[in-house]
Design a protein around this motif. Structure first.
Motif, PDB file in Angstrom:
ATOM      1  N   UNK A 390       0.853  -1.193   0.000  1.00 56.71           N
ATOM      2  CA  UNK A 390       0.000   0.000   0.000  1.00 56.71           C
ATOM      3  C   UNK A 390       0.890   1.244   0.000  1.00 56.71           C
ATOM      4  N   UNK A 391       0.291   2.384  -0.303  1.00 54.99           N
ATOM      5  CA  UNK A 391       1.058   3.622  -0.428  1.00 54.99           C
ATOM      6  C   UNK A 391       0.703   4.599   0.676  1.00 54.99           C
ATOM      7  N   UNK A 392       1.691   5.368   1.122  1.00 54.75           N
ATOM      8  CA  UNK A 392       1.415   6.487   2.022  1.00 54.75           C
ATOM      9  C   UNK A 392       0.925   7.637   1.132  1.00 54.75           C
ATOM     10  N   UNK A 438      -6.039  -3.662   0.694  1.00 59.23           N
ATOM     11  CA  UNK A 438      -5.760  -4.360  -0.570  1.00 59.23           C
ATOM     12  C   UNK A 438      -4.543  -3.695  -1.215  1.00 59.23           C
ATOM     13  N   UNK A 439      -3.777  -4.490  -1.965  1.00 59.98           N
ATOM     14  CA  UNK A 439      -2.602  -3.923  -2.653  1.00 59.98           C
ATOM     15  C   UNK A 439      -3.014  -2.761  -3.549  1.00 59.98           C
ATOM     16  N   UNK A 440      -2.161  -1.722  -3.566  1.00 49.43           N
ATOM     17  CA  UNK A 440      -2.390  -0.585  -4.454  1.00 49.43           C
ATOM     18  C   UNK A 440      -3.196   0.539  -3.836  1.00 49.43           C
ATOM     19  N   UNK A 441      -3.742   0.319  -2.617  1.00 45.70           N
ATOM     20  CA  UNK A 441      -4.522   1.403  -1.998  1.00 45.70           C
ATOM     21  C   UNK A 441      -3.589   2.452  -1.402  1.00 45.70           C
ATOM     22  N   UNK A 442      -4.097   3.697  -1.328  1.00 53.27           N
ATOM     23  CA  UNK A 442      -3.364   4.750  -0.623  1.00 53.27           C
ATOM     24  C   UNK A 442      -4.047   4.930   0.729  1.00 53.27           C
ATOM     25  N   UNK A 443      -3.248   4.851   1.790  1.00 57.92           N
ATOM     26  CA  UNK A 443      -3.814   4.890   3.137  1.00 57.92           C
ATOM     27  C   UNK A 443      -3.317   6.132   3.862  1.00 57.92           C
TER      28      UNK A 443
END
Length: 701
Positions: A390-392, A438-443
């Motif tokens: 996931x991405x910051x 889920x993979x690819x989400x920005x959190x």
């Protein structure tokens, strides 16, 4: 097994003559030290260190690791001191040997505890020099290869430990070849019958599949030739333990697993990997959603490859991995593939840096964990095989185990972010903290100063780091709240004696602490707050030298509703501000607030050691649940009417259930949250105003 001369010849292919001689010296030293000792199989003991060194040489490990492998049992089995090894072979080698020796069995109460303690020592040794773990893994691998000589019970115990700890560590360090061998040997020792059945079935299936595998392989080779790309196409065998795991975990039949054909294409450079991917996608149709790019985003253990699944001839699924030679080497030998110590560059790269990062995380868990068993429980969680990426908000990639939530993400960013998080945004929308990522989400984590971890988080967090830090923060929070409540309870009791904590001489407090075998006064207050010691008894002990007797009734203790973890409200009678209440002291739980009239505490109601008179403070805050029973004539949209009425009085329905008594009359049970009795009266008044309401009752025990 080949002797030291054959081994030295093997080493000369990648080590200099001086280094080979040092390894020879270590062998002769070990041979002398173990003189007269034999293995269970009857062979001279020195065959074991030589075999361990051979395993490390397969991975092209440096000479110091090989020397440590030769000497790894010397300190433990022969009584030679670490200092003697330092004098002979230098500080680095003796430190490595000492690190490996410390990982050997010690006596503990239980096997689980012994395993956990060993693992803690391993973490410490790994932190100093990660080669310790590589020597230990090679040692374990040779022991697994020679398990037959042990009794069945011992075989199973060692195999279980290997499958639970050593195989996942090998996986975590990216050492695929070693992990597969650990798993297959462990499986064979744990479940010999099942392993043999699967071996026979695979052998049979391989014969039936030979023709179709050959055809697919030929079509892939021709495809690469047409596109003018060089690459090696290899058919991949599924190993026995992974077939068994899939059959058990995914409830799949053996044929379903064997119907998938797996190939690996190895090329010269990264650029070619993507060109080959395009070529195979034009040869066979890809399965949607089954493509994974581990080259751009490597797995946590450094593994890199392109994965895709295709519809082959006659619709058979074909799994393909595309990687460079370097990636192939990395995938098989992981951290050992590019040994850091070959270069003089001290900054770890790639897999080594990741492994260092992991070890650092393991150490942090160790410092926070309550005991070795809690620590190993957390580490086992962290030896995960699957990750989500996931991405910051700033675009940094974070690797987390599958099933992780925003709370795991928050703790991965920083402990303080985790401790003070209150909600999160996933892809810019507000989301519950418990939602799996889920993979690819920005959190994005939303924090608030003064926010504290919620005990409910423990039910859904996945990472060991989050679990450890939440437990640690809750322990501290509980302690400070217990001390606070304990002080108020003690002062309340002392007031009955016309005394106060400030009036008690320090030497009297010290005497009582010595009597209770405690170091500091806060510990005693915490015990009182948790309900483990009675304020009444402690007060009498503090005043006993002054000849005081039992307290006269002082004023009730005021509660504000913000006491947190050490004060709870009884579910049997659901008290709310304004109700006459008493506090029941329950060991380990602190104080439970009941209604004065509650039947559940009628027996201890007048015992000053178990119950204490309470009152509500003027500034009491919070929401309190009350259960109401409403009898009314049946009508359409009845629940909507009730909800509207409660809402109009600023109340909130937490729970609602309906029980129809006959065709005309309905009985509805509501759990409503209110601020106090006055607020409850407003809610009841609104409900009474509804048409057809016959009776409203507040339910208590």
């Amino acid at each position: 097994m080949p002797g030291i001369d054959a081994f030295a010849d093997r080493l000369s292919s990648y080590l200099g003559p001086d280094q080979v001689n040092l390894v020879r010296r270590a062998y002769y030293y070990a041979e002398q030290a173990h003189d007269g000792q034999r293995r269970r199989s009857g062979e001279p003991y020195v065959t074991h260190p030589l075999a361990v060194s051979n395993i490390l040489a397969d991975m092209h490990m440096d000479h110091q690791s090989l020397m440590a492998a030769m000497l790894h049992d010397v300190i433990e089995d022969t009584g030679i001191a670490k200092e003697a090894l330092t004098a002979q072979f230098g500080e680095t080698v003796s430190e490595l040997v000492d690190g490996v020796s410390k990982l050997t069995q010690m006596n503990f109460e239980t096997k689980a505890e012994a395993q956990a303690e060993n693992f803690q020592k391993m973490a410490m040794a790994m932190a100093r020099d990660i080669r310790v773990i590589l020597v230990k893994l090679a040692d374990r691998l040779h022991n697994m290869r020679t398990l037959e000589v042990l009794s069945g019970e011992k075989r199973r115990r060692i195999a279980k430990e290997t499958l639970e700890i050593y195989a996942p560590i090998a996986n975590r360090l990216g050492m695929h070849t070693m992990r597969v061998e650990f798993e297959d040997l462990g499986f064979k020792a744990m479940h010999p019958m099942r392993a043999e059945r699967i071996r026979q079935a695979v052998k049979k299936a391989r014969g039936n599949r030979r023709e179709i595998v050959g055809k697919i392989q030929e079509s892939l080779v021709n495809c690469l030739a047409r596109e003018g790309m060089e690459g090696q196409v290899i058919g991949r065998e599924k190993h026995h333990y992974s077939i068994y795991q899939k059959m058990r975990g995914k409830r799949k039949a053996f044929n379903e697993i064997m119907d998938v054909y797996a190939f690996r294409i190895i090329v010269d450079k990264v650029n070619t990997c993507y060109r080959v991917l395009g070529a195979v996608h034009s040869l066979y149709k890809p399965f949607p959603g089954r493509f994974k790019d581990y080259i751009a985003i490597p797995k946590a253990n450094g593994y890199q490859s392109l994965h895709t699944t295709l519809f082959g001839m006659h619709g058979v699924p074909i799994e393909i991995q595309i990687r460079t030679r370097e990636m192939e080497e990395m995938a098989n030998h992981g951290i050992a593939a590019h040994w850091l110590y070959k270069s003089n560059d001290e900054t770890p790269k790639g897999t080594h840096a990741r492994a260092r990062q992991w070890v650092k995380g393991v150490l942090e868990l160790q410092q926070r964990a309550g005991n070795s068993l809690e620590f190993i429980e957390n580490v086992k969680i962290d030896l995960f095989p699957d990750e989500v990426y996931v991405f910051t908000p700033k675009g940094r990639i974070m690797e987390l185990p599958k099933g992780s939530t925003a709370v795991d993400f928050a703790y991965a960013v920083h402990t303080d972010v985790g401790n003070s998080c209150i909600t999160c945004r996933i892809n810019r929308r507000l989301a519950p903290l418990s939602e799996p990522l889920q993979s690819g989400q920005t959190v994005e984590i939303v924090t608030a100063p003064g926010a504290r971890p919620n005990p409910a988080w423990l039910s859904f967090v996945v990472t060991g780091k989050a679990r450890t830090h939440i437990r640690h923060a809750l322990k501290l929070q509980r302690r400070s709240e217990s001390i606070n409540l304990g002080e108020r309870l003690l002062n309340k009791t002392l007031t009955g004696f016309d005394s106060h904590l400030e009036k008690i001489p320090q030497e009297r407090i010290q005497a009582v602490l010595a009597e209770y075998r405690m170091e500091v006064f806060e510990d005693l207050l915490e015990e009182i707050g948790l309900g483990n010691r009675m304020a009444y008894v402690v007060a009498r002990r503090l005043l006993s030298s002054e000849g005081e007797e039992a307290p006269s009734a002082g004023g009730p203790l005021a509660i504000r509703g913000t006491e947190g973890l050490v004060l709870s409200y009884a579910k049997c009678c659901t008290p709310i501000p304004g109700d006459p209440i008493v506090g029941h002291l329950s060991a380990g739980k602190g104080m439970v607030v009941h209604l004065e009239s509650c039947k559940n505490i009628s027996e201890v109601r007048h015992n000053p050691e178990k119950c204490i008179q309470l009152s509500w403070a003027k500034d009491v805050t919070g929401e309190f649940n009350v259960e109401l029973r409403v009898e009314l004539e049946h009508q359409r949209g009845l629940i909507a009417l009730l909800a509207t009425s409660v809402n109009a009085a600023d109340g909130n329905i937490e729970k609602i259930s309906m029980d129809e008594r006959d065709g005309r009359i309905s009985v509805v049970q509501l759990v409503v949250s209110v601020h106090d009795r006055v607020h409850l009266a407003r809610v009841i008044k609104k409900l009474r105003a509804l048409k057809g309401v016959i009776r409203i009752t507040r339910l208590r025990s």
